[in-house]
Every structure is written in structure tokens, then in C-alpha cells.
Design an enzyme around this catalytic site. Structure first.
Site, PDB file in Angstrom:
ATOM      1  N   HIS A  56       0.842  -1.206   0.000  1.00 22.23           N
ATOM      2  CA  HIS A  56       0.000   0.000   0.000  1.00 22.23           C
ATOM      3  C   HIS A  56       0.871   1.247   0.000  1.00 22.23           C
ATOM      4  O   HIS A  56       1.989   1.244   0.510  1.00 22.23           O
ATOM      5  CB  HIS A  56      -0.937   0.004   1.210  1.00 22.23           C
ATOM      6  CG  HIS A  56      -0.233  -0.248   2.499  1.00 22.23           C
ATOM      7  ND1 HIS A  56       0.083  -1.512   2.942  1.00 22.23           N
ATOM      8  CD2 HIS A  56       0.251   0.599   3.432  1.00 22.23           C
ATOM      9  CE1 HIS A  56       0.718  -1.434   4.083  1.00 22.23           C
ATOM     10  NE2 HIS A  56       0.841  -0.158   4.417  1.00 22.23           N
ATOM     11  N   HIS A  97       0.901   5.155   1.299  1.00 21.62           N
ATOM     12  CA  HIS A  97       0.279   6.131   2.212  1.00 21.62           C
ATOM     13  C   HIS A  97       0.322   7.522   1.592  1.00 21.62           C
ATOM     14  O   HIS A  97       1.369   7.945   1.067  1.00 21.62           O
ATOM     15  CB  HIS A  97       1.071   6.243   3.522  1.00 21.62           C
ATOM     16  CG  HIS A  97       1.021   5.058   4.410  1.00 21.62           C
ATOM     17  ND1 HIS A  97       0.114   4.923   5.431  1.00 21.62           N
ATOM     18  CD2 HIS A  97       1.799   3.947   4.458  1.00 21.62           C
ATOM     19  CE1 HIS A  97       0.338   3.783   6.077  1.00 21.62           C
ATOM     20  NE2 HIS A  97       1.355   3.165   5.505  1.00 21.62           N
TER      21      HIS A  97
HETATM   22  P1  AMP Z   1       1.830   0.059   7.361  1.00 19.76           P
HETATM   23  O1  AMP Z   1       2.147   0.198   8.822  1.00 19.76           O
HETATM   24  O2  AMP Z   1       2.665   0.906   6.444  1.00 19.76           O
HETATM   25  O3  AMP Z   1       1.783  -1.400   6.932  1.00 19.76           O
HETATM   26  O4  AMP Z   1       0.377   0.640   7.194  1.00 19.76           O
HETATM   27  C1  AMP Z   1      -0.771  -0.109   7.454  1.00 19.76           C
HETATM   28  C2  AMP Z   1      -1.859   0.888   7.674  1.00 19.76           C
HETATM   29  O5  AMP Z   1      -3.103   0.212   7.544  1.00 19.76           O
HETATM   30  C3  AMP Z   1      -1.857   1.530   9.050  1.00 19.76           C
HETATM   31  O6  AMP Z   1      -1.641   2.929   8.917  1.00 19.76           O
HETATM   32  C4  AMP Z   1      -3.236   1.196   9.614  1.00 19.76           C
HETATM   33  O7  AMP Z   1      -3.822   2.279  10.316  1.00 19.76           O
HETATM   34  C5  AMP Z   1      -4.017   0.865   8.369  1.00 19.76           C
HETATM   35  N1  AMP Z   1      -5.150  -0.020   8.581  1.00 19.76           N
HETATM   36  C6  AMP Z   1      -5.160  -1.217   9.226  1.00 19.76           C
HETATM   37  N2  AMP Z   1      -6.397  -1.749   9.205  1.00 19.76           N
HETATM   38  C7  AMP Z   1      -7.184  -0.889   8.514  1.00 19.76           C
HETATM   39  C8  AMP Z   1      -8.566  -0.873   8.151  1.00 19.76           C
HETATM   40  N3  AMP Z   1      -9.398  -1.877   8.485  1.00 19.76           N
HETATM   41  N4  AMP Z   1      -9.039   0.186   7.463  1.00 19.76           N
HETATM   42  C9  AMP Z   1      -8.216   1.208   7.117  1.00 19.76           C
HETATM   43  N5  AMP Z   1      -6.908   1.239   7.422  1.00 19.76           N
HETATM   44  C10 AMP Z   1      -6.394   0.223   8.116  1.00 19.76           C
END
Ligand code: AMP
Ligand code: ZN
Length: 144
Positions: free
Chosen positions: A101, A103
């Protein structure tokens, strides 16, 4: 589709999300943590763990959407003064969801508390209505 993957479940509609943009190959939705207001994630619909797993086609499908989403976020709120676009790969690099993903983190001031590679979790401060309001403002500003 990876049955244990939270983002695959979101893409599949099994878990709700606040959608910002969708086409055949990607989905963009608000990050639940809202490190800053408007914090958005762009994900390929195909389950790939990290950037190393992108082939040319997937890179085209996902990465070419970045400017369009960035512009929509920027226009969605006049208070947004900057935007960090960040992609974490590997646990040591603060990747916590192993479905690749990107950000998008709007920046409002240089003084945002503790802003670093480890984003703040502000999810308690957001209702689904508040999230939907932010997402609809971004959607309204989407242009090619
Ligand atoms: P990373 O730490 O770069 O892997 O980012 C993962 C992101 O996914 C984090 O910023 C979380 O807040 C986000 N996240 C996890 N679960 C969900 C969800 N159900 N809906 C939206 N964002 C999510
Ligand atoms: Zn997945």
C-alpha cells in the site's frame, strides 16, 4: 485474494472501508488511523506483499494513479499545505499490513506532533460520519 489479509477483505467488501477511488485494478480508502486528516491508502486489488512483487503491469496500474489521488487530496481541504507519500516495505521499515500500500499523508504544519515514519493512531477521534465527510471531499476533487 489472501483469506488472512485485511486489505483483501476490504477489497472484497467483507470489511467496511471509506472509499476514495476505485477502478479495476486499485482501491484507495481512508486509513483508519488518520495520522493526519485525509490520510489515505492506495492498494492494488491483487494481493502482493510489497514493492518487490510488482511487475511492470502492476506498477503501471498502481503507481500511475498516485498523482491523481494526490491532487484530489490536496484540493479537498484548503488547509493542506503539503503531502507525504510513503510506502513501507518490511517490518523493520514499519510495514504492518503485508498487502502492499501507498500512504498519502496530508501535512498541515511543520509542527505536527511526533511526525516520523511511525504514524500516530488517531482512530479514536474519528466517527464513520467524519471519515465519510473527508472521503467525499476527496472524491469530489478527483480528475484525470
Ligand atoms: P503500514 O504500517 O505501512 O503497513 O500501514 C498499514 C496501515 O493500515 C496503518 O496505517 C493502519 O492504520 C491501516 N489499517 C489497518 N487496518 C485498517 C482498516 N481496516 N481500514 C483502514 N486502514 C487500516
Ligand atoms: Zn491482500
Amino acid at each position: 485474494m489472501d483469506n488472512n489479509c485485511i486489505f483483501c477483505k476490504i477489497i472484497n467488501g467483507d470489511i467496511p472501508s471509506t472509499k476514495v477511488y476505485e477502478d479495476d485494478t486499485v482501491l484507495a480508502f481512508l486509513d483508519i488511523s488518520q495520522a493526519t486528516p485525509g490520510h489515505t491508502l492506495l492498494v492494488p486489488k491483487k494481493h502482493v506483499e510489497n514493492i518487490y512483487d510488482y511487475d511492470q503491469q502492476l506498477a503501471m496500474d498502481v503507481l500511475t494513479k498516485i498523482p491523481m489521488i494526490a491532487r484530489a487530496i490536496e484540493k479537498s481541504n484548503p488547509k493542506i499545505k503539503g503531502l507525504n507519500i510513503i510506502n513501507n516495505n518490511g517490518e523493520v521499515a514499519y510495514q504492518s499490513v503485508f498487502h502492499s500500500h501507498i500512504h498519502f499523508i496530508p501535512r498541515f504544519t511543520r509542527d505536527e506532533d511526533d511526525f516520523g515514519m511511525r504514524f500516530k493512531d488517531n482512530s479514536n477521534a474519528y466517527t464513520s460520519e467524519k471519515l465519510e465527510k473527508i472521503a467525499s471531499s476527496i472524491r469530489e476533487n478527483l480528475e484525470d
